[in-house]
Each structure stands twice: as structure tokens, then as C-alpha cells.
Design a protein around this motif. Structure first.
Motif, short mmCIF file in Angstrom:
data_model
loop_
_atom_site.label_atom_id
_atom_site.label_comp_id
_atom_site.label_asym_id
_atom_site.label_seq_id
_atom_site.Cartn_x
_atom_site.Cartn_y
_atom_site.Cartn_z
N ILE A 7 0.88 -1.17 0.00
CA ILE A 7 0.00 0.00 0.00
C ILE A 7 0.91 1.21 0.00
O ILE A 7 1.71 1.41 0.93
N LEU A 8 0.84 2.00 -1.05
CA LEU A 8 1.73 3.15 -1.22
C LEU A 8 0.99 4.45 -0.94
O LEU A 8 -0.15 4.64 -1.35
N LEU A 9 1.66 5.34 -0.25
CA LEU A 9 1.16 6.68 0.01
C LEU A 9 2.23 7.65 -0.46
O LEU A 9 3.40 7.51 -0.09
N TYR A 10 1.87 8.64 -1.25
CA TYR A 10 2.88 9.52 -1.84
C TYR A 10 2.27 10.81 -2.37
O TYR A 10 1.06 10.93 -2.55
N TYR A 11 3.13 11.77 -2.62
CA TYR A 11 2.74 13.02 -3.28
C TYR A 11 3.99 13.69 -3.81
O TYR A 11 5.12 13.38 -3.36
N ASP A 74 8.76 10.75 -2.45
CA ASP A 74 9.00 9.92 -1.27
C ASP A 74 7.81 8.98 -1.08
O ASP A 74 6.75 9.39 -0.63
N PHE A 75 8.00 7.72 -1.43
CA PHE A 75 6.94 6.73 -1.27
C PHE A 75 6.97 6.15 0.15
O PHE A 75 8.02 5.74 0.63
N LYS A 76 5.81 6.13 0.81
CA LYS A 76 5.67 5.45 2.08
C LYS A 76 4.97 4.13 1.79
O LYS A 76 3.86 4.12 1.25
#
Length: 321
Positions: A7-11, A74-76
Motif C-alpha cells: 500500500i503506497l502513500l505519496y505526493y 517519497d513513497f511510504k
């Protein structure tokens, strides 16, 4: 339990000259990699959270970073045993997070990024003020100890609360949010309003949890996928939210089973079953009340959902191969 999915969170705030064309191309990339989730494309950048098989997410991250505009993204990444979404939506909007601050360009000026390791060292200092820029329903279930939190329903209301921060102009202001995207605009706005020592937690709550164990984050972190709220603190975890019905400590975030209410609040397991997933006796007797399965999460009806609907460039690209 095998965790085969990421599951990726990014901007990334970066100028995109033709966001609609980019949106279609990006949508195609996600389809080819079997990703699901929500992505916003704007002339000011890219903001998303997606899920997919680990290998497919690795390919996705590599493809995005190959674009010079997003080389520093920066991918979390978290891991799960299944998709965190039921659909794929790649949308073109005016902003990548609705802020009412469209004139601000974080890629030109924003608060200084503070890495999680530095944040951990200074968060309790007397000259530091932690500012939660998220909505009230987000910080009600979890927040940093001692942080200043605002009663706002949406991030676009944040500018109205800056007056409350003026008493701290001589201190170091450190903003934080889930993944960092709101802080870019929030800290830029504070600089515009004359604040000088403005910082932001780089990568937000999620990155702090991944890299530093989440110490002193009280409660859970609200997320925008079917997990609803996730554990962050592996050092000194606590529960800070209370059941909307009985007031006991609970961090079970539930959507009221009455779709016309649909309020999103903590409801303990006992009250959840007693009220059949509703937030009150009134909602329990509503004729449209949904069937409660013990989770309080209701998957939206797909209604023949087609990720290719309105996606004109897909056919053109397939023909040209």
C-alpha cells in the motif's frame, strides 16, 4: 499471514503542463500494473494512495521516479494480505489536496522538511509547537502528544485558524499530517503570514512510524483506504478516542450503518453490535440501514464499475502496438 500486497502513500508538488494528458497516461500505467486506489493529478503535482502486488508496486515506483519531475518523490510503503481499495480512480483536479490556497507553490517555497529522526529529538522541546493540520475526525482517533489541534472539518478551513498560532510566532512551528501533502501548503501559508521558523514533518505520521517506531503518537492514524485507521506507535501505544455511544476508550472507527448519516466515529465493539452498526437508536431504526457485519466498513457498490470508462487513450495506444 502472507503480505503479498503493498500500500503506497505519496505526493509530489511539481509543475505538470498538460495534466489531463498526464492523467490518461498515468491511468494506463496503473491499469497495466493492476493497481487500485485514488490518484489526483493537477497542474501543481501528483498525490495518491494505491495498492497492488509488491512486485507491481515496485514497478510503479520505478516508473514514477523515472520521470525527472518526480525523481525526488517519497513513497511510504506498508504491506497487507490484499488490496486496500476496490477501484482505481485517477482524477484531474485544480489542486492535489483541496486547500483554497491555489496561489501557493510548495516547490518554490515551503516550510523546511524535518526528517523523522530529527523530529523525534526535538518534538518535546519548550521552543517547539507541534501543529496538526488534519481534520478533526482524523486527529480525534490519533495525534502526537501535546500537539495543537484545530476543530476543522476540512483542510481548506486551516487558514481561518492561523490567528490561534500568532501567540507562538517566536517558537519553532512544526506541522504534521498523515503523509506530508497538507503540510506543504500549510507551512507555505504560515511563511506567507509572517511566521519565520516553520518546519514540517517529512513524510508525515506514516513515515515517522515506519522509521522511528511512532513514539508518542497517541492512538491510531486515520488513513484513506479500507483499513480506516492503522497502528503507528510500536514504542508506547495508547488509545485516546472514546466510543461515540458509551464513552469508553475505543479506536474502532465505524461508519454509521444509516447511509443518510454515515458519520465516521469510534464505536466500541459492544455498542456496535447492540446498535447494529448505527451511531444512535434513531439511526438503528432507519429504513435504509445497512447490514452490520462487525466492522462498520461498507464497501461502495461497484455497479458494473469499469476502470476504462471515459479512458479514450487506452484504445489508441493498444492499436499502435
Amino acid at each position: 499471514m502472507n503480505k503479498d500486497y503493498s500500500i503506497l502513500l505519496y505526493y509530489c508538488y511539481a509543475p505538470i503542463e498538460d495534466p489531463e494528458t498526464f492523467r490518461e497516461e498515468h491511468h494506463l500505467l496503473c491499469l497495466e500494473l493492476n493497481l487500485l486506489g485514488r490518484i489526483i493529478v493537477s497542474a501543481e503535482g501528483l498525490n495518491g494512495t494505491v495498492s497492488g502486488l509488491v512486485a507491481d508496486c515496485e514497478k510503479y515506483m520505478a516508473a514514477v521516479k523515472a520521470d525527472p519531475r518526480f525523481a525526488g518523490i517519497d513513497f511510504k510503503a506498508d504491506y497487507a494480505d490484499k488490496h486496500a481499495f476496490a477501484k482505481l480512480h485517477v482524477r484531474h483536479k485544480r489542486e492535489i489536496v483541496h486547500s483554497s490556497l491555489l496561489h501557493l507553490k510548495p516547490y518554490e517555497k515551503t516550510g523546511k522538511h524535518m526528517e523523522p529522526s530529527e523530529f523525534k529529538l526535538i518534538k518535546d522541546s519548550d521552543d517547539v509547537v507541534l501543529v496538526d493540520v488534519r481534520s478533526d475526525y482524523e486527529h480525534s482517533v490519533g495525534h502526537f502528544k501535546g500537539a495543537l489541534r484545530f476543530n476543522i472539518e476540512n483542510f481548506r478551513d486551516f487558514p481561518e485558524k492561523v490567528e490561534e498560532l500568532k501567540q507562538f510566532k517566536d517558537k519553532k512551528i512544526v506541522t504534521y499530517c498523515t503523509g506530508g501533502v497538507k503540510c506543504e501548503k500549510a507551512s507555505a501559508f504560515l511563511l506567507e503570514q509572517g511566521f519565520e521558523n516553520v518546519y514540517q514533518l517529512h513524510g508525515g505520521i506514516i513515515k515517522y512510524g515506519l522509521e522511528e517506531g511512532g513514539e508518542d503518537f497517541e492512538g491510531k492514524c486515520y488513513v484513506f483506504d479500507n483499513r480506516v485507521a492503522v497502528d503507528v506507535n510500536k514504542v508506547n501505544p495508547t488509545v485516546v478516542s472514546e466510543c461515540h455511544v458509551c464513552g469508553t476508550k475505543s479506536d474502532r472507527m465505524v461508519n454509521c450503518a444509516n447511509p443518510e448519516c454515515n458519520i465516521h466515529v469510534p464505536i466500541c465493539e459492544n455498542c456496535g453490535w447492540e446498535l447494529e452498526g448505527a451511531c444512535s437508536d434513531t439511526c438503528k431504526t432507519h429504513p435504509e440501514k445497512r447490514v452490520y457485519n462487525g466492522t462498520g466498513y461498507y464497501q461502495k457498490e461497484l455497479n458494473g464499475y469499469n476502470p476504462l470508462k471515459g479512458f479514450s487513450r487506452r484504445k489508441e495506444k493498444d492499436v499502435s502496438r
